[in-house]
Design an enzyme around this catalytic site. Sequence first.
Site, short mmCIF file in Angstrom:
data_model
loop_
_atom_site.label_atom_id
_atom_site.label_comp_id
_atom_site.label_asym_id
_atom_site.label_seq_id
_atom_site.Cartn_x
_atom_site.Cartn_y
_atom_site.Cartn_z
N PHE A 166 43.29 48.99 52.57
CA PHE A 166 42.46 49.81 53.45
C PHE A 166 42.66 49.28 54.86
O PHE A 166 42.44 48.09 55.10
CB PHE A 166 41.01 49.65 52.98
CG PHE A 166 39.98 50.37 53.78
CD1 PHE A 166 39.63 51.68 53.48
CD2 PHE A 166 39.29 49.72 54.80
CE1 PHE A 166 38.63 52.33 54.18
CE2 PHE A 166 38.29 50.37 55.51
CZ PHE A 166 37.96 51.68 55.20
N ASN A 204 40.27 45.38 68.72
CA ASN A 204 39.11 45.79 69.50
C ASN A 204 38.20 46.77 68.75
O ASN A 204 37.34 47.41 69.34
CB ASN A 204 39.56 46.42 70.82
CG ASN A 204 40.28 45.40 71.69
OD1 ASN A 204 39.82 44.27 71.84
ND2 ASN A 204 41.45 45.78 72.21
N ASP A 230 30.24 53.15 51.33
CA ASP A 230 29.10 53.37 50.42
C ASP A 230 29.50 52.99 48.98
O ASP A 230 28.69 52.46 48.23
CB ASP A 230 28.67 54.84 50.44
CG ASP A 230 27.92 55.18 51.73
OD1 ASP A 230 27.61 54.25 52.51
OD2 ASP A 230 27.65 56.38 51.95
N ARG A 258 30.94 48.72 49.00
CA ARG A 258 30.11 47.55 49.31
C ARG A 258 29.50 46.90 48.07
O ARG A 258 29.41 45.67 48.01
CB ARG A 258 29.06 47.90 50.36
CG ARG A 258 29.64 47.85 51.75
CD ARG A 258 28.72 48.39 52.82
NE ARG A 258 29.39 48.32 54.11
CZ ARG A 258 29.09 49.08 55.15
NH1 ARG A 258 28.11 49.98 55.05
NH2 ARG A 258 29.73 48.96 56.28
N GLU A 308 33.88 44.10 55.39
CA GLU A 308 33.29 45.41 55.05
C GLU A 308 31.94 45.57 55.74
O GLU A 308 30.98 46.07 55.16
CB GLU A 308 33.21 45.62 53.53
CG GLU A 308 34.61 45.85 52.98
CD GLU A 308 34.64 46.31 51.54
OE1 GLU A 308 33.80 47.16 51.17
OE2 GLU A 308 35.53 45.84 50.81
#
Lengths: 387, 265
Positions: free
Chosen positions: A123, A129, A240, A243, A365
């Site tokens: 991912f 930044n 969602d 996690r 995450e």
Amino acid sequence: MDYFFTEEQQMMREVAREIAEKRIRPVAAEYDESGEFPWPIVEAIAEADLFRVFIPEEYEGMDLGTPVTNMCIVTEELSKACGGIALAFAATGLGTMPLLVAASDEQKKRWLPRIAAGTLAAFALTEANAGSDAGSVQTRAVLDGDHWVINGTKQWITNGGEAEIYTVFCVTDPSKGARGVSTIVVEKGTPGFSFGKKEDKLGIRASATRELVFQDCRVPKENLLGRPGTGFINAMKTFDLSRPGVAAQAVGIAQGALDLAVKYSRERHQFGQPISGFQGLRWMLADMATKVEAARALVYAVARWIDSGQAKRTTTYSAMSKCFAADVAMEVTTNAVQIFGGYGYMKEYPIEKYMRDAKITQIYEGTNQIQRDEIGRGLIAAAAAGE
Amino acid sequence: MKICVCIKQVPATTEVKFDPETNTLVREGVDSQINPFDVYALEEAVRVKERLQKEGEEATVTVLTMGPPQAEQALREAISLGADDAVLLSDRAFRGADTWATSYALAQALRKLQPDLVFCGMQAIDGDTGQVGPGIAVHLDYAQATYVAKIEALDKRKITVRRLVEQGYEVCAVRLPVVMTVVKEINEPRTPSLRGKMNAKKARIPVWKAADIEAPEEKLGLQGSPTQVVKVFSPPHREGGEKWTGEPEELADKLASLLKELEVV
């Protein structure tokens, strides 16, 4: 405690536990030291069908309708032996989630069966930044005929260089801010796609963390997931689902450290008795065990609720599980080192590694500060909506 | 290609206890496992199968054990480790079998299964005889290759294996069908897979009785066993030897006369 997992979920746990104990535990220290990528173990995880547990059956997976819970079960078991090696699995889950939330049937057919068979995914959102402020990514994708041309650099990408399939978040319309971000799948080996240096980390050292560098990298137009501009939403929906997986990793790390601390407390003698004979120490263990169990209960409650399809305000609860479990892991692993005393501080003993591995769960995450922000916003929003 | 693996369920402990009355192992209250050497045999069989399937050939692995009804558990575990199906030989008539009667019963079952390759572990950790594998080969008049450490080549007619022998290794080509016993350096066994576990749960495992394998009762079990166990005992712990001190010449004389006395020289 029994969490009343289904028979299949119990099988997943047994399969993962056997890999953790037989394959991972004996080599965890070695990989932590060398920082090498644990390919032989990743292959064992693949052969054991564990990459299938978060993928639907129609795409050669075995999620049986409960991908998030399955993901948590396997991640927890693997993490008990090594939170870093477990991440090769868990980060593939994270890299796959955008496909689950946004890909078309055709796109799923293209990539999911490969991941189910053990091809790693990653991912790619974070940039130098754009960390907590994920909406401000700068990697740019411009449509040129039938191809997106990508330029930019992603930072600290887990499984970077080792994974084959990357879900990359790029700006496709700079005028729209976060709503101008899209998710594009880029495969390793695509011309213009290369990898930067491998990071030297405090913990989870068996996990590969690298930069992804895109220089006029051309990928087919069909690799964009969902509609252009839905990337930020895809990322949030992914979090969602993912996690609780980080939370499960934290629970596994904490449980692994607790188990070692309990064992050590019975073996180590001082003042003529095992140190487990001292009430002060037993109280420490009691608090550690209670917190680990509370974290686990929250993680599986949230995972099940998400899997039920009935979940509301998922972000709030998903954030709670990650935030709570990560804080527990940090506290429990720190106290486990304390129970080992001077020996615990030495790398010769396995316990300090758990403390180093635990730290990342409070950071990635979404830092635990971001999680608390999400939870707080959720509460206010629910109150405002009269829920 | 049809591949069979013979396994044995053994106690999951190294602290075996004997029943002094019957001279047999006490199995009650002891967890069971697949004999560890048989796990290597199974892994090798599954690897051969997977290799053949990759080359587009058909191949199946059937696991076979003789034992009480609860030995079914070992067969299910074998399926979770990659076997396709399993057969349990279970009948009162098989009870009390020595290695001769055991290998006869297994051989009779294998006659029905018609395998090209039969894998066994080099020995079981409870009996330690290493006789059942070779016994099966003799009963079936199959070729045998014992203590196999590596499969070098395999085609439809023959297999080339590297055997572990006392002096080192021996490479030999053997015609099929063949019975092989394997040593643990042959591979690193996998852990169970999720699909394997699900298959193991669903699998229907047929139970074959003496009549099913056309074996006359007098050749089975205690009746068919030429071995008579007179006594089973734990060997006494070695005690420290004698220690002599003195002048070299004196000690040399003493040693020489002792060796003569013992008729060693």
